[in-house]
Design an enzyme around this catalytic site. Structure first.
Site, PDB file in Angstrom:
ATOM      1  N   CYS A   1      -3.983  -8.911   5.055  1.00 11.61           N
ATOM      2  CA  CYS A   1      -3.795  -7.589   5.661  1.00 11.61           C
ATOM      3  C   CYS A   1      -4.153  -7.635   7.148  1.00 11.61           C
ATOM      4  O   CYS A   1      -5.261  -8.033   7.518  1.00 11.61           O
ATOM      5  CB  CYS A   1      -4.652  -6.540   4.956  1.00 11.61           C
ATOM      6  SG  CYS A   1      -4.442  -4.878   5.647  1.00 11.61           S
TER       7      CYS A   1
ATOM      8  N   ALA B   1       0.828  -1.200   0.000  1.00  7.39           N
ATOM      9  CA  ALA B   1       0.000   0.000   0.000  1.00  7.39           C
ATOM     10  C   ALA B   1       0.864   1.252   0.000  1.00  7.39           C
ATOM     11  O   ALA B   1       1.807   1.376   0.782  1.00  7.39           O
ATOM     12  CB  ALA B   1      -0.927   0.002   1.214  1.00  7.39           C
TER      13      ALA B   1
ATOM     14  N   LYS C   1      -3.619 -14.060  -1.314  1.00  7.41           N
ATOM     15  CA  LYS C   1      -2.459 -13.864  -0.438  1.00  7.41           C
ATOM     16  C   LYS C   1      -2.940 -13.953   0.998  1.00  7.41           C
ATOM     17  O   LYS C   1      -3.885 -13.259   1.385  1.00  7.41           O
ATOM     18  CB  LYS C   1      -1.790 -12.509  -0.693  1.00  7.41           C
ATOM     19  CG  LYS C   1      -0.463 -12.326   0.050  1.00  7.41           C
ATOM     20  CD  LYS C   1       0.270 -11.082  -0.460  1.00  7.41           C
ATOM     21  CE  LYS C   1       1.696 -11.023   0.127  1.00  7.41           C
ATOM     22  NZ  LYS C   1       1.720 -10.612   1.531  1.00  7.41           N
TER      23      LYS C   1
END
Length: 344
Positions: A107, A25, A146
């Site tokens: 995340c 990011a 992921k």
């Protein structure tokens, strides 16, 4: 869909070049992805993009998705907690022309997981399988994911998630070798990654702590993974992909010139092609400071760097600093705080 409207063969791409740029990011924007492809990266993926942002055609979201033909193969990484919205977002990514869709299930950021997205989706592999199957049913291009090794040390379930992904028609699983609870602390568990790979019916991409080309190649070979994903390693060494590919192909160390000034000039050209001076200044300060990591007097250099008022003056400051360095003598700074947060 791509490459002459043929569906991309991800396994074939990995055999040609197994070194993948990790989505990060605020870092892996279109300019940086092109830069890394020119630096020898095999496959690139956008920074994470909100499925809800795609749903409402947010200009900011669409800008994050933007890519150029010279970045192929390129995937768009999406995140979100709503299965139907994820499915529609994936369909839009396919129409948009990307080579594959990647779903972020790793995340650890609180504002993402508290809504049930990111690594929060790893808690229930059965429910996750249904979400992935729905998304895959809406696209013809490959779907990848992921993940983390699990939510915490008491719920390591990467193997179960891989099985769910296989049943849903996913093409590969990238595993960051830490739990969500670890964040980016501690050491990536490559023993676990190898264990998952040994029993996986799917290609596995290993990720975590790949801060040098030699380490990336060693982890690739030792784990048996089909590829490795490099994040913060390329923030201090932009040649890491080229070096890793050369070592992997011939087992010889790099024989090409490492010139930070030339590379920064090229990066600035790419950033300037799609950005205003304010954004260019921000990006050039970030990348130039990262590239100095591990070199003598880098803290003093970074102080001078952040006082430069234009991106052109950043290049001049960098020329003075890097021009006097032996760039082969970069110290290991993998634990530095400013290189650790949110990457790889």
């Amino acid at each position: 869909m791509c490459y002459g409207f043929l569906v991309l063969d991800l396994k074939a791409e990995l055999k040609k070049n197994p070194f993948i740029l990790a989505p990060m990011a605020g870092i892996t924007d279109s300019s940086f992805r092109t830069f890394m492809r020119e630096m020898g990266c095999g496959i690139v993926i956008t920074e994470l993009v909100s499925a809800f942002g795609i749903e409402f055609r947010s200009p900011r979201t669409l800008d994050l998705m933007r890519f150029t033909e010279n970045q192929r193969p390129v995937g768009v990484q999406i995140f979100g907690e709503d299965a139907e919205v994820l499915a529609r977002a994936a369909a839009f990514v396919e129409i948009y022309g990307a080579d594959f869709v990647d779903i972020n299930l790793g995340c650890p950021v609180p504002k993402v997981v508290k809504k049930g997205a990111g690594s929060a989706m790893l808690k229930d592999p059965v429910a996750l399988q249904k979400v992935l199957a729905l998304v895959k049913s809406n696209i013809k291009i490959p779907l990848t994911i992921k993940i983390r090794t699990g939510w915490d040390e008491q719920s390591i379930n990467a193997s179960e998630v891989v099985k769910a992904a296989y049943d849903a028609g996913v093409s590969w699983v990238a595993i960051h070798g830490r739990t969500r609870a670890q964040g980016y602390s501690g050491v990536a568990d490559w023993d676990l990654i190898k264990k998952v790979k040994d029993s996986s019916p799917l290609p596995i991409i290993g990720n975590g702590d790949l801060v040098s080309a030699r380490k990336a190649v060693d982890r690739l070979i030792q784990s048996g993974c089909d590829g490795v994903m490099i994040g913060r390693g390329c923030l201090k060494n932009p040649w890491i992909f080229r070096e890793a590919l050369q070592i992997w192909q011939s087992q010889n160390e790099n024989t090409f010139e490492r010139n930070f000034c030339k590379s920064l000039q090229r990066l600035k050209e790419l950033v300037d092609q799609r950005s205003d001076e304010r954004y260019s200044l921000l990006q050039m300060k970030k990348f130039t400071s990262w590239f100095s990591s591990g070199y003598p007097n880098s803290q003093s250099f970074r102080r001078n760097l952040f006082q430069a008022p234009t991106s052109q003056e950043i290049l001049e400051v960098a020329q003075d600093y890097f021009g006097r360095l032996d760039v082969s003598l970069q110290a290991d700074t993998s634990g530095e705080a400013f290189l650790m947060g949110g990457h790889g």
